[in-house]
Design an enzyme around this catalytic site. Structure first.
Site, PDB file in Angstrom:
ATOM      1  N   ASP A 220      24.184  23.998  23.328  1.00  0.00           N
ATOM      2  CA  ASP A 220      24.704  23.437  24.577  1.00  0.00           C
ATOM      3  C   ASP A 220      25.870  24.295  25.051  1.00  0.00           C
ATOM      4  O   ASP A 220      26.494  25.033  24.291  1.00  0.00           O
ATOM      5  CB  ASP A 220      25.177  21.993  24.372  1.00  0.00           C
ATOM      6  CG  ASP A 220      25.120  21.156  25.652  1.00  0.00           C
ATOM      7  OD1 ASP A 220      24.217  20.303  25.763  1.00  0.00           O
ATOM      8  OD2 ASP A 220      25.971  21.381  26.544  1.00  0.00           O
TER       9      ASP A 220
ATOM     10  N   ASP B   5      24.721  29.264  26.875  1.00  0.00           N
ATOM     11  CA  ASP B   5      24.598  29.082  28.321  1.00  0.00           C
ATOM     12  C   ASP B   5      23.197  29.568  28.674  1.00  0.00           C
ATOM     13  O   ASP B   5      22.920  30.777  28.627  1.00  0.00           O
ATOM     14  CB  ASP B   5      25.660  29.898  29.067  1.00  0.00           C
ATOM     15  CG  ASP B   5      25.533  29.755  30.576  1.00  0.00           C
ATOM     16  OD1 ASP B   5      24.524  29.188  31.051  1.00  0.00           O
ATOM     17  OD2 ASP B   5      26.433  30.228  31.285  1.00  0.00           O
ATOM     18  N   VAL B   6      22.309  28.649  29.019  1.00  0.00           N
ATOM     19  CA  VAL B   6      20.895  29.025  29.202  1.00  0.00           C
ATOM     20  C   VAL B   6      20.685  29.992  30.363  1.00  0.00           C
ATOM     21  O   VAL B   6      19.626  30.602  30.455  1.00  0.00           O
ATOM     22  CB  VAL B   6      19.981  27.778  29.404  1.00  0.00           C
ATOM     23  CG1 VAL B   6      19.982  26.883  28.184  1.00  0.00           C
ATOM     24  CG2 VAL B   6      20.337  27.010  30.670  1.00  0.00           C
TER      25      VAL B   6
ATOM     26  N   TYR C 159      16.505  20.120  42.899  1.00  0.00           N
ATOM     27  CA  TYR C 159      16.051  19.648  41.578  1.00  0.00           C
ATOM     28  C   TYR C 159      14.523  19.644  41.518  1.00  0.00           C
ATOM     29  O   TYR C 159      13.919  20.188  40.584  1.00  0.00           O
ATOM     30  CB  TYR C 159      16.617  18.252  41.330  1.00  0.00           C
ATOM     31  CG  TYR C 159      16.319  17.693  39.957  1.00  0.00           C
ATOM     32  CD1 TYR C 159      16.980  18.175  38.830  1.00  0.00           C
ATOM     33  CD2 TYR C 159      15.381  16.681  39.783  1.00  0.00           C
ATOM     34  CE1 TYR C 159      16.716  17.658  37.568  1.00  0.00           C
ATOM     35  CE2 TYR C 159      15.113  16.150  38.533  1.00  0.00           C
ATOM     36  CZ  TYR C 159      15.787  16.643  37.424  1.00  0.00           C
ATOM     37  OH  TYR C 159      15.519  16.129  36.181  1.00  0.00           O
TER      38      TYR C 159
ATOM     39  N   THR D   7      20.844   8.128  30.089  1.00  0.00           N
ATOM     40  CA  THR D   7      21.577   9.254  29.484  1.00  0.00           C
ATOM     41  C   THR D   7      22.846   9.468  30.306  1.00  0.00           C
ATOM     42  O   THR D   7      23.000   8.868  31.380  1.00  0.00           O
ATOM     43  CB  THR D   7      20.752  10.565  29.573  1.00  0.00           C
ATOM     44  OG1 THR D   7      20.659  10.933  30.965  1.00  0.00           O
ATOM     45  CG2 THR D   7      19.366  10.445  28.985  1.00  0.00           C
TER      46      THR D   7
END
Ligand SMILES: NC(=O)c1ccc[n+]([C@@H]2O[C@H](COP(=O)([O-])OP(=O)(O)OC[C@H]3O[C@@H](n4cnc5c(N)ncnc54)[C@H](O)[C@@H]3O)[C@@H](O)[C@H]2O)c1
Length: 253
Positions: free
Chosen positions: A35, A58-59, A151, A188
Site C-alpha cells: 500500500d 505506489d502502483v 471511475y 470499507t
C-alpha cells in the site's frame, strides 16, 4: 487450498485488500501486503500474522513495482498470486470531472494494474505452481453510473486489459490465469468516505443498499471470498472471467 503459494495484495492497508490478505493467509498462502499508506499498512500486516510482509508500493510507478516484486521474491522465494486491488474513487460526472481527477483515476485504477501485471509477469512465470491474477474492478464497469465518469472509464478499461492479458498468458503457455471481480457497494473506508458526504448517513447507506437486489451493502469478506475462489485450484479452468459480487446489482433494471 493455497499451501505453498505466495500472494501480493495491493491496497491492503484496509478494506477489501486487507480482508483478501487475511482470507489468503487463512488458506495457507504466504502474503505480502502492499500500500501507499505505510502507517496503516504496518498495522494491517500485523493483523494477518507474524509471517506476513509489509511492502510499500505506489502502483502508479514502475520502479516502485520493481522494488515490491523483488522484495516479495527475495523474502518468500517466489510469487504465484497477484491481487491488484488498490483503487481510488471520487464522484464527478462527465461535465464536471477535472483533468486532475481524470488523470489520477486512470493512473491508479488502470495504469497501476497494467504495471502490476507487466512487472510481476516474469516472477509469476517463474512460480513453482500455477499462478493467478485477480484485478478488482467494480459493478460500475458493468453498469456505469453518471456521477462516476472517470471511475467507470478506468475500471472498464481495466476489464478489457485483464481479458487481453488473460488471452496473452493463455496463448503463451505462461500458466497464469487472469480474472476480475466486480464489487457493488462494500462496507470499507472508501464507502465510509461516500457516506460521510451526506449529513444523513443512514439515508445514504439505504440508498447504496437499494442499488443491490439483495437489499444491503456488501462486506469486504464477501469480496475476499470471491477473490480466494478465483486464485484457488478450484478455479483452475477459469480465465478472462468477470465475476460480480454485488448482490445482483449488475442485472438491476
Ligand atoms: N468499497 C466499495 O464499495 C467498492 C466498490 C467497487 C469496487 N471497489 C474497488 O475495490 C478496491 C478496494 O477498495 P476499498 O473499498 O477497499 O477502498 P479503500 O479506499 O478502503 O482501499 C484502497 C486502498 O488502496 C490504497 N491506494 C490508493 N492509491 C494507491 C496507490 N497509488 N498505490 C498503492 N496503494 C494505493 C489506499 O491507500 C487504500 O488503502 C478498489 O479498487 C475499489 O475501486 C470498491
Amino acid at each position: 487450498m493455497l499451501d505453498g503459494h505466495v500472494a501480493l495484495v495491493t491496497g491492503a492497508a484496509g478494506g477489501i485488500g486487507l480482508a483478501t490478505a487475511q482470507a489468503l493467509a487463512g488458506e495457507g498462502a504466504e502474503v505480502a501486503l502492499a500500500d501507499l499508506d505505510e502507517a496503516r499498512l504496518d498495522e494491517a500486516t500485523r493483523t494477518v500474522g507474524p509471517g506476513a510482509l509489509a511492502v510499500p508500493l505506489d502502483v502508479t510507478r514502475r520502479e516502485s513495482w520493481e522494488r515490491a516484486v523483488a522484495a516479495v521474491e527475495g523474502h518468500f522465494g517466489h510469487l504465484s498470486i497477484l491481487v491488484n486491488n488498490a483503487g481510488i474513487s471520487e464522484p464527478a460526472d462527465i461535465e464536471t470531472v477535472s483533468d486532475d481527477a481524470w488523470n489520477r483515476h486512470l493512473a491508479v485504477n488502470l495504469t497501476g494494474v497494467c504495471l502490476g501485471m507487466q512487472v510481476a509477469a516474469p516472477a509469476l512465470r517463474r512460480a513453482r505452481r500455477p499462478a493467478a491474477i485477480v484485478n478488482v474492478a467494480s459493478m460500475l464497469s458493468l453498469r456505469p453510473g453518471a456521477p462516476f465518469a472517470a471511475y467507470c472509464a478506468s475500471k472498464a478499461g481495466m476489464v478489457a486489459l485483464s481479458q487481453s492479458a488473460a488471452l496473452h498468458f493463455a496463448e503463451t503457455g505462461a500458466g497464469i490465469r487472469v480474472n476480475t471481480v466486480h464489487p457493488g457497494a462494500i462496507r470499507t473506508p472508501m464507502l465510509e468516505r461516500y457516506l460521510a458526504l451526506d449529513p444523513d448517513r443512514a439515508a445514504a447507506e439505504a440508498r447504496f443498499a437499494a442499488v443491490h437486489p439483495l437489499g444491503r451493502v456488501g462486506e469486504a469478506q464477501e469480496v475476499a471470498a470471491a477473490i480466494l475462489f478465483l486464485v484457488s485450484p478450484a478455479a483452475s479452468f477459469i480465465t478472462g472471467a468477470a465475476l460480480p459480487v454485488d448482490g445482483g446489482g449488475h442485472i438491476r433494471a
